[in-house]
Each structure stands twice: as C-alpha cells, then as structure tokens.
Design an enzyme around this catalytic site. Structure first.
Site, short mmCIF file in Angstrom:
data_model
loop_
_atom_site.label_atom_id
_atom_site.label_comp_id
_atom_site.label_asym_id
_atom_site.label_seq_id
_atom_site.Cartn_x
_atom_site.Cartn_y
_atom_site.Cartn_z
N ASN A 70 8.41 -14.79 -5.51
CA ASN A 70 7.63 -14.16 -6.57
C ASN A 70 8.19 -14.41 -7.97
O ASN A 70 7.47 -14.30 -8.94
CB ASN A 70 7.51 -12.66 -6.31
N CYS A 80 9.30 -5.22 -10.37
CA CYS A 80 9.97 -4.09 -9.76
C CYS A 80 11.36 -3.88 -10.33
O CYS A 80 11.90 -2.79 -10.27
CB CYS A 80 10.08 -4.29 -8.26
N SER A 98 -1.52 -9.55 0.10
CA SER A 98 -1.87 -8.41 -0.74
C SER A 98 -3.06 -8.77 -1.62
O SER A 98 -3.18 -9.90 -2.08
CB SER A 98 -0.67 -8.04 -1.63
N ALA A 99 -3.93 -7.79 -1.87
CA ALA A 99 -5.18 -8.06 -2.58
C ALA A 99 -4.99 -8.23 -4.09
O ALA A 99 -5.64 -9.07 -4.71
CB ALA A 99 -6.16 -6.90 -2.32
N HIS A 100 -4.09 -7.43 -4.69
CA HIS A 100 -4.08 -7.43 -6.16
C HIS A 100 -3.43 -8.66 -6.77
O HIS A 100 -3.48 -8.84 -7.99
CB HIS A 100 -3.46 -6.13 -6.71
N THR A 141 -7.91 6.77 7.77
CA THR A 141 -9.27 6.31 7.46
C THR A 141 -9.23 5.10 6.54
O THR A 141 -8.55 5.13 5.51
CB THR A 141 -10.06 7.46 6.79
N THR A 175 3.61 -4.41 0.32
CA THR A 175 4.82 -3.64 0.66
C THR A 175 4.68 -3.01 2.04
O THR A 175 5.58 -3.13 2.89
CB THR A 175 5.06 -2.55 -0.40
#
Ligand SMILES: *Cc1c(COP(=O)(O)O)cnc(C)c1O
Length: 399
Positions: free
Chosen positions: A155, A334, A208-210, A246, A73
C-alpha cells in the site's frame, strides 16, 4: 478558482457516480433483509447474489467462495485468525505463520496479537526492491507452518510480490500432503492489475470496496472451496455461517458494481495511469535533485509513485502541498500523524532521513494530465523552500 488535486488514491477513492446510482435503491425502496422470505427479502437477496457474482468476476472465483465483510481489515482478520483458530480446533499446537515485514497493519498486528497467544510468526525481510524472495519463503517453512500471508501489492510503495510463485509452491507442498494455506491481501491490487485466484493458486484473498471507487465499510474475503475458517463474527447463518450479521445490501450492491466497472476498464485505465505516473515520476527525478524512487520500478502497481526527497520532512512537504490544494500521503494513512519514519521504507534498508522524506503520490480515475502539470509546477519550489528552511534551522541550532 482554487482547484484541489487528489493524489491519495491508495488511501481511498471517490465513489463512482454509477456505483452511487446502483446503491440508491437499496437505501430507499428496496430496504428488505436478505434473509427474509417475502418479496422484500428476495429483492435484497437478489442484489447480494448479483454482487457476489460481480466480485467473483473481478478475481475469477466462484460466487460461493466470496464472504462479504466490513472491509479489507475484517477480511484480513478473518483469514489469518480464522485459519489459525480452525487449526487450533483441529488440535494443532503452536502453529507457525510466515508473513512479510511490510504487510498492512491489518495482517501485521493480527500476527503480533496471535504471537501473544502462542503462535510462532516469521516476518520475512524485503530487499531494497521491496520484494520478498521465494527462497526465503521456502526456507522459512517448518513442520508447524500452517499459513503464509503475503500481500499482493504494497500500500505504500505499490510493489507486487511474487504471489504466483508462492501459490505454486504452496500447491506443490499440499500435493505432498502438507497442511499449509496461502492468504494474500489484494486490497491494493484488485482492480488495478489482473488478480486471478486460479492463476495465483491462493486459498484466501482479501479485497476492499473503498479502494476501487465504492463506499467505505464493505469488502470481501475469497475462501477457496473446502477451506474452513473459525468464524470471527458469530450470529446468524449469513455468509455460510462464517460471518454472521445482516448484510449491508446497499454497500454490497455498490461494491459489486464497482468490481464490474473495475474489470471493464482495467486494461485501458492501467495503461493510462502508468503513462501518467511515469511522466510525473521522470519529471520529478529530472528536476528535483536528491530524489529517488522507493521500491522496484518494474514490479509495481500502475498508479503509485513513492519518492524520497533528501533533507526534508515528508510531513512538512505534505502540509505545504495541502496548502496549495494538492493531497498526497507520507505512507500509510493509518500511521500518519506520527513522525516515526515509515517502517515500510525502513524495511527497504533506507536510512532514517530517506524514510522520513518519503511521499506517496497515488493516481486515480479522476486525475488528468492537467493535474500532473500543476503538481510539477508546484513541487520543485516546495521541496527547495523546505530544504532551505531545513538547512538554515540546522545551522542555527548548530551555531
Ligand atoms: C486499505 C487497505 C486495507 C484495509 O482495508 P479497509 O477496507 O480500509 O479496512 C488492507 N490492506 C491493504 C493493503 C490496504 O491498502
């Protein structure tokens, strides 16, 4: 014992044990801030650098073209808004964006928001195969067009857009001196099919990682060398000053490892999942009357099957399957919880009934042939029962 079967891998995936192992050290001993000069900082920085190479390796970019974000996102927000605001900095008035009618909300809603701020947006239609047409993209281009944002793979239905053709077109236009950039949301595609930024010729690409067996809350935006974005997160000089804050070293290390694993097993896993998905889908179409696949069957991700069942509510079937230990989805996570028919399925030109009866089955690493057998055992009866209930209740209300 009751064994749960997870067929919602497009919504999110379980964390791979090797990914978890790779991040643990950065949650414990190696806790440094990647911007610190001392040993602890350098240890953290080395982990971020390594992950940057691993993410770049998955999409064939240079490591210094990767900006880590908090997920897909944020990557989409940074790409679309960052580019539009940069062009505003350069004095472009009322810029024009071309996108599609079936983008993820992280692109679609950003475009809608930008419209309120004076941007012009064209939402290209898709055809019954779920694909945009390259002629439509070309015809939509105006003098003011600065950005084309078309997703790599959808998606909900998994269809793969002609991103390579769009990339080539944009490159040709730029060769003629036009200032236009191409962003693609590759969150669903990365790790499942070959995603190569050089082959695509895109300027910006989101991952995206997930969705690839790493934790939630981390992703990346590929930014081609020379492309400038207006920062959406102003703070420190992290991520070349484009994305202050960070770095989450554990999440970034996990993401990098997941990218490396995804690349290593892409070919074998995509063959395995295609075979599994096709066997499942063919059996469903054969055994359940009035069922049909949504989107082009020959231009799809290997792991997704979106099927509409006439005369049922998708939500009802989802809940019924969940009670039997099978997790599926009615489209994008979503928008679930609302009973509105899926806008993606509607965009294919399907009637409301077919859109409301759509279910997404998305397979992943943990699924086995035994899972497919179990779902094929349960599904026809569930559909039949819901249809019977549906027709008796409609008779009652009619009579
Ligand atoms: C999941 C998804 C996103 C959002 O990614 P997050 O990391 O969950 O923010 C964006 N685009 C597509 C196509 C997705 O499937």
């Amino acid at each position: 014992m009751f064994r749960r079967i997870y067929l919602d891998n497009s919504a999110t995936t379980p964390v791979d044990p090797d990914v978890l192992a790779a991040m643990m050290a950065y949650l414990t001993d190696k806790f440094g801030n990647a911007s610190s000069i001392h040993f602890f900082g350098q240890e953290a920085k080395a982990a971020v650098d390594k992950a940057r190479h691993q993410v770049a390796g998955l999409i064939n970019s240079r490591p210094n073209e990767i900006i880590f974000t908090s997920g897909g996102t944020e990557a989409n927000n940074l790409a679309v808004r960052g580019l539009v605001e940069r062009s505003a900095d350069k004095g472009v008035r009322a810029p024009h964006i071309i996108t599609s009618a079936i983008e993820h909300p992280a692109v679609k809603s950003v475009c809608e928001d930008l419209q309120k701020q004076g941007c012009e947006v064209t939402y290209l239609p898709v055809y019954d195969d779920g694909l945009v047409r390259i002629e439509d993209v070309r015809n939509a281009i105006r003098d003011e067009t600065i950005l084309i944002s078309i997703m790599f793979a959808n998606n909900e239905i998994g269809t793969i857009q002609p991103v390579h053709e769009i990339g080539r077109m944009v490159r040709d236009l730029r060769g003629e001196g036009k200032k236009i950039w191409f962003h693609t949301d590759a969150v669903q595609a990365a790790g499942k099919v070959s995603v190569d930024v050089e082959e695509i010729g895109c300027d910006l690409l989101s991952v995206s990682a997930h969705k690839i067996y790493a934790p939630k809350g981390v992703g990346a935006l590929y930014v081609r060398r020379g492309v400038r974005l207006h920062s959406q997160n102003i703070g420190g000089r992290q991520e070349r000053g484009v994305r202050g804050g960070t770095e989450s070293v554990p999440l970034i290390a996990a993401f990098g490892t997941a990218c490396e694993i995804a690349k290593d097993r892409l070919d074998t896993e995509s063959l395995r999942l295609t075979a599994m998905r096709d066997r499942f889908e063919n059996a469903v179409l054969e055994n359940i009357p009035d069922s049909s696949v949504n989107g082009a069957i020959d231009r799809r991700l290997p792991n997704v099957s979106n099927i509409s069942f006439r005369n049922i509510e998708g939500e009802g079937l989802l809940i019924n399957l969940d009670m039997q230990g099978i997790a599926v989805s009615t489209g994008s996570a979503c928008s679930s919880g609302s009973l509105e028919p899926s806008p993606v399925i509607r965009a294919l030109g399907k009637d409301d009934e077919l859109a409301r009866g759509a279910i997404r089955f998305s397979f992943g690493h943990l699924n086995t042939d035994a899972d497919v057998e179990r779902v094929l055992d349960v599904l026809p009866t569930s559909v039949e029962n819901l249809r019977r209930l549906n027709s008796s209740s409609s008779k009652k209300s009619a009579g």
